[in-house]
Design an enzyme around this catalytic site. Structure first.
Site, PDB file in Angstrom:
ATOM      1  N   ARG A 181       0.833  -1.225   0.000  1.00 14.67           N
ATOM      2  CA  ARG A 181       0.000   0.000   0.000  1.00 14.67           C
ATOM      3  C   ARG A 181       0.858   1.262   0.000  1.00 14.67           C
ATOM      4  O   ARG A 181       0.494   2.263   0.618  1.00 14.67           O
ATOM      5  CB  ARG A 181      -0.951   0.036   1.207  1.00 14.67           C
ATOM      6  CG  ARG A 181      -1.858  -1.146   1.346  1.00 14.67           C
ATOM      7  CD  ARG A 181      -2.909  -1.220   0.243  1.00 14.67           C
ATOM      8  NE  ARG A 181      -3.643  -2.464   0.403  1.00 14.67           N
ATOM      9  CZ  ARG A 181      -3.291  -3.606  -0.186  1.00 14.67           C
ATOM     10  NH1 ARG A 181      -2.265  -3.643  -1.029  1.00 14.67           N
ATOM     11  NH2 ARG A 181      -3.984  -4.695   0.004  1.00 14.67           N
ATOM     12  N   SER A 230     -10.127  -0.224   4.826  1.00 16.06           N
ATOM     13  CA  SER A 230      -9.245  -0.438   5.979  1.00 16.06           C
ATOM     14  C   SER A 230      -8.595   0.874   6.393  1.00 16.06           C
ATOM     15  O   SER A 230      -7.970   1.545   5.574  1.00 16.06           O
ATOM     16  CB  SER A 230      -8.151  -1.448   5.622  1.00 16.06           C
ATOM     17  OG  SER A 230      -8.746  -2.708   5.409  1.00 16.06           O
ATOM     18  N   GLU A 300      -3.568   3.629   7.029  1.00 14.41           N
ATOM     19  CA  GLU A 300      -3.463   3.318   5.593  1.00 14.41           C
ATOM     20  C   GLU A 300      -4.115   4.453   4.807  1.00 14.41           C
ATOM     21  O   GLU A 300      -3.705   4.798   3.704  1.00 14.41           O
ATOM     22  CB  GLU A 300      -4.184   1.992   5.307  1.00 14.41           C
ATOM     23  CG  GLU A 300      -4.186   1.620   3.837  1.00 14.41           C
ATOM     24  CD  GLU A 300      -4.708   0.212   3.580  1.00 14.41           C
ATOM     25  OE1 GLU A 300      -4.444  -0.698   4.399  1.00 14.41           O
ATOM     26  OE2 GLU A 300      -5.382   0.033   2.555  1.00 14.41           O
TER      27      GLU A 300
HETATM   28  C1  LIG Z   1     -15.484  -0.299   1.129  1.00 14.01           C
HETATM   29  C2  LIG Z   1     -14.030  -0.107   0.728  1.00 14.01           C
HETATM   30  C3  LIG Z   1     -13.251  -1.220   0.462  1.00 14.01           C
HETATM   31  C4  LIG Z   1     -11.903  -1.053   0.089  1.00 14.01           C
HETATM   32  N1  LIG Z   1     -11.154  -2.162  -0.185  1.00 14.01           N
HETATM   33  C5  LIG Z   1      -9.871  -2.003  -0.564  1.00 14.01           C
HETATM   34  C6  LIG Z   1      -9.062  -3.162  -0.876  1.00 14.01           C
HETATM   35  O1  LIG Z   1      -9.510  -4.301  -0.844  1.00 14.01           O
HETATM   36  N2  LIG Z   1      -7.769  -2.963  -1.228  1.00 14.01           N
HETATM   37  C7  LIG Z   1      -7.220  -1.703  -1.307  1.00 14.01           C
HETATM   38  O2  LIG Z   1      -6.038  -1.590  -1.654  1.00 14.01           O
HETATM   39  N3  LIG Z   1      -7.959  -0.614  -1.018  1.00 14.01           N
HETATM   40  C8  LIG Z   1      -9.257  -0.730  -0.651  1.00 14.01           C
HETATM   41  N4  LIG Z   1     -10.004   0.386  -0.362  1.00 14.01           N
HETATM   42  C9  LIG Z   1      -9.374   1.724  -0.398  1.00 14.01           C
HETATM   43  C10 LIG Z   1      -9.465   2.441  -1.761  1.00 14.01           C
HETATM   44  O3  LIG Z   1     -10.597   2.045  -2.496  1.00 14.01           O
HETATM   45  C11 LIG Z   1      -8.217   2.224  -2.591  1.00 14.01           C
HETATM   46  O4  LIG Z   1      -7.075   2.674  -1.902  1.00 14.01           O
HETATM   47  C12 LIG Z   1      -8.299   2.944  -3.952  1.00 14.01           C
HETATM   48  O5  LIG Z   1      -7.196   2.562  -4.729  1.00 14.01           O
HETATM   49  C13 LIG Z   1      -8.301   4.473  -3.825  1.00 14.01           C
HETATM   50  O6  LIG Z   1      -8.611   5.014  -5.096  1.00 14.01           O
HETATM   51  P1  LIG Z   1      -9.353   6.414  -5.210  1.00 14.01           P
HETATM   52  O7  LIG Z   1      -9.531   6.737  -6.637  1.00 14.01           O
HETATM   53  O8  LIG Z   1     -10.604   6.414  -4.395  1.00 14.01           O
HETATM   54  O9  LIG Z   1      -8.267   7.352  -4.541  1.00 14.01           O
HETATM   55  P2  LIG Z   1      -8.535   8.661  -3.688  1.00 14.01           P
HETATM   56  O10 LIG Z   1      -9.098   8.286  -2.358  1.00 14.01           O
HETATM   57  O11 LIG Z   1      -9.273   9.658  -4.494  1.00 14.01           O
HETATM   58  O12 LIG Z   1      -7.038   9.147  -3.461  1.00 14.01           O
HETATM   59  C14 LIG Z   1      -6.157   8.381  -2.653  1.00 14.01           C
HETATM   60  C15 LIG Z   1      -4.733   8.934  -2.811  1.00 14.01           C
HETATM   61  O13 LIG Z   1      -4.299   8.711  -4.146  1.00 14.01           O
HETATM   62  C16 LIG Z   1      -3.935   9.963  -4.741  1.00 14.01           C
HETATM   63  N5  LIG Z   1      -4.321   9.928  -6.150  1.00 14.01           N
HETATM   64  C17 LIG Z   1      -5.565   9.778  -6.681  1.00 14.01           C
HETATM   65  N6  LIG Z   1      -5.505   9.786  -8.021  1.00 14.01           N
HETATM   66  C18 LIG Z   1      -4.194   9.949  -8.351  1.00 14.01           C
HETATM   67  C19 LIG Z   1      -3.484  10.042  -9.598  1.00 14.01           C
HETATM   68  N7  LIG Z   1      -4.113   9.963 -10.776  1.00 14.01           N
HETATM   69  N8  LIG Z   1      -2.138  10.205  -9.561  1.00 14.01           N
HETATM   70  C20 LIG Z   1      -1.486  10.271  -8.372  1.00 14.01           C
HETATM   71  N9  LIG Z   1      -2.094  10.224  -7.164  1.00 14.01           N
HETATM   72  C21 LIG Z   1      -3.446  10.048  -7.158  1.00 14.01           C
HETATM   73  C22 LIG Z   1      -4.721  11.003  -3.959  1.00 14.01           C
HETATM   74  O14 LIG Z   1      -4.127  12.295  -4.043  1.00 14.01           O
HETATM   75  C23 LIG Z   1      -4.666  10.429  -2.570  1.00 14.01           C
HETATM   76  O15 LIG Z   1      -3.439  10.712  -1.945  1.00 14.01           O
HETATM   77  C24 LIG Z   1     -11.359   0.240   0.000  1.00 14.01           C
HETATM   78  C25 LIG Z   1     -12.160   1.368   0.258  1.00 14.01           C
HETATM   79  C26 LIG Z   1     -13.492   1.200   0.617  1.00 14.01           C
HETATM   80  C27 LIG Z   1     -14.343   2.422   0.868  1.00 14.01           C
END
Ligand SMILES: Cc1cc2nc3c(=O)[nH]c(=O)nc-3n(C[C@H](O)[C@H](O)[C@H](O)COP(=O)(O)OP(=O)(O)OC[C@H]3O[C@@H](n4cnc5c(N)ncnc54)[C@H](O)[C@@H]3O)c2cc1C
Length: 309
Positions: A181, A230, A300
């Site tokens: 992560r 998480s 995380e």
């Molecule tokens: C119900 C639930 C279940 C989940 N299960 C998992 C799981 O099984 N495994 C897991 O790994 N995660 C899980 N997550 C967490 C999350 O979905 C992941 O970390 C996902 O990859 C985040 O993507 P996002 O587009 O929502 O990022 P955001 O929340 O919008 O951003 C997260 C970070 O990434 C950066 N970011 C976003 N886009 C870019 C880009 N294009 N370039 C550079 N930086 C960027 C942002 O600035 C921020 O720092 C879960 C979340 C929820 C709510």
């Protein structure tokens, strides 16, 4: 918690000549995070496409603070909001195509679930684990998202990055330090797109695997309640959820925030939680778990503003 309880989106404002996206001022970020918390962003831009994003970035002051936002599913934005410009990629930078016999290319705003279903449907195996991750490809690349033994970076052939001057670069996995992560790459570059290398698979088998993984998630996670997944990273050799449950914290509350009774490493917004409530609950979890087991849990979730626990 329904969307009707969230503050309204701010109105769109007129753009400088040559820009084709959507610009809002003082946009409530609680509308764009899965926890449904967070104050306003001073400026909020949804680019029309990659060329428009380049033009927009070039129009900004070089010192403007930038925050990239995908689906906001791993973000805790402070109640005071973000004093800069948010680049919102979800629903905009959404190109998704097959590339040769075993590859695909996707832009950063493509939801992970869409990518997994597209790969499965077109006979590419190896990214089914993305189907239940409610984020964008950009967020997944930034965090090395993973589940059920899979991690996105094991599938990355190369990425296109963009810097604040709008300069694009092609980079390979060797340009990044990738861990659990965690991804550290060249300073001041964000992910615009990626090429993934997958394996040949039977569409029906890939789709069945996706259904199976989603069912497993539905059984164990509070899907449908506002959360960020998480909250804490698993410490080496153990699980954050096990330690939190062992410390008797399931169901623990702070304001509108509660440790999920379903999965102890999830904090859910039961309605009206603030970022402050969530941070206070995170701090209590850390203190209680450390007192009981000696392990200091590390967040995380990415925290923007506010005092981090
Ligand atoms: C119900 C639930 C279940 C989940 N299960 C998992 C799981 O099984 N495994 C897991 O790994 N995660 C899980 N997550 C967490 C999350 O979905 C992941 O970390 C996902 O990859 C985040 O993507 P996002 O587009 O929502 O990022 P955001 O929340 O919008 O951003 C997260 C970070 O990434 C950066 N970011 C976003 N886009 C870019 C880009 N294009 N370039 C550079 N930086 C960027 C942002 O600035 C921020 O720092 C879960 C979340 C929820 C709510």
């Amino acid at each position: 918690m329904s969307d009707a309880m969230l503050p309204a989106s701010s109105p769109q404002i007129a753009l400088a000549a040559g820009l084709r996206g959507e610009l809002r001022l003082e946009e409530p970020l609680s509308r764009h995070t899965s926890w449904r918390v967070g104050g306003v962003a001073r400026r909020f831009y949804r680019p029309a496409d990659a060329a428009d994003l380049v033009a927009f970035l070039r129009s900004l002051e070089p010192t403007e603070p930038l925050l990239w936002l995908g689906l906001g599913s791993n973000l805790l934005v402070d109640d005071a909001g973000f004093p800069g410009t948010v680049i919102h990629t979800q629903g905009r930078l959404g190109g998704l195509d097959r590339l040769g016999p075993l590859g695909l290319r996707a832009e950063c705003g493509v939801p992970c679930a869409k990518l997994a279903r597209f790969a499965a449907r077109t006979g590419l195996a190896g990214c089914e684990f993305l189907a239940g991750i409610p984020g964008t490809l950009g967020g997944a690349l930034a965090l090395n998202a993973g589940a059920h033994g899979g991690e996105i970076w094991t599938r990355v052939r190369r990425v296109t990055t963009i810097d604040r001057g709008g300069q694009l670069r092609e980079r390979g996995p060797a340009d990044f330090r990738v861990g659990y992560r965690q991804v550290v790459g060249p300073d001041g570059e964000w992910f615009l797109a990626a090429e993934l290398e997958l394996e040949a698979g039977e569409p029906a088998a890939c789709q069945a695997r996706i259904r199976d993984l989603l069912e497993r998630r539905n059984r164990t996670q509070p899907i449908g309640e506002p959360s960020c997944g998480s909250v804490f990273r698993n410490p080496p050799g153990d699980y954050a959820a096990r330690l939190i449950e062992a410390a008797g914290l399931k169901g623990e509350r702070e304001g509108g925030a509660q440790v999920s009774t379903r999965h102890a490493n999830f904090i859910v917004n039961t309605g009206g939680a603030s970022a402050r409530d969530i941070r206070a609950l995170m701090a209590r979890i850390q203190a209680r778990v450390e007192g009981q087991s000696g392990v200091r849990l590390q967040p995380e979730v990415h925290c923007i503003g506010g005092n981090l626990p």
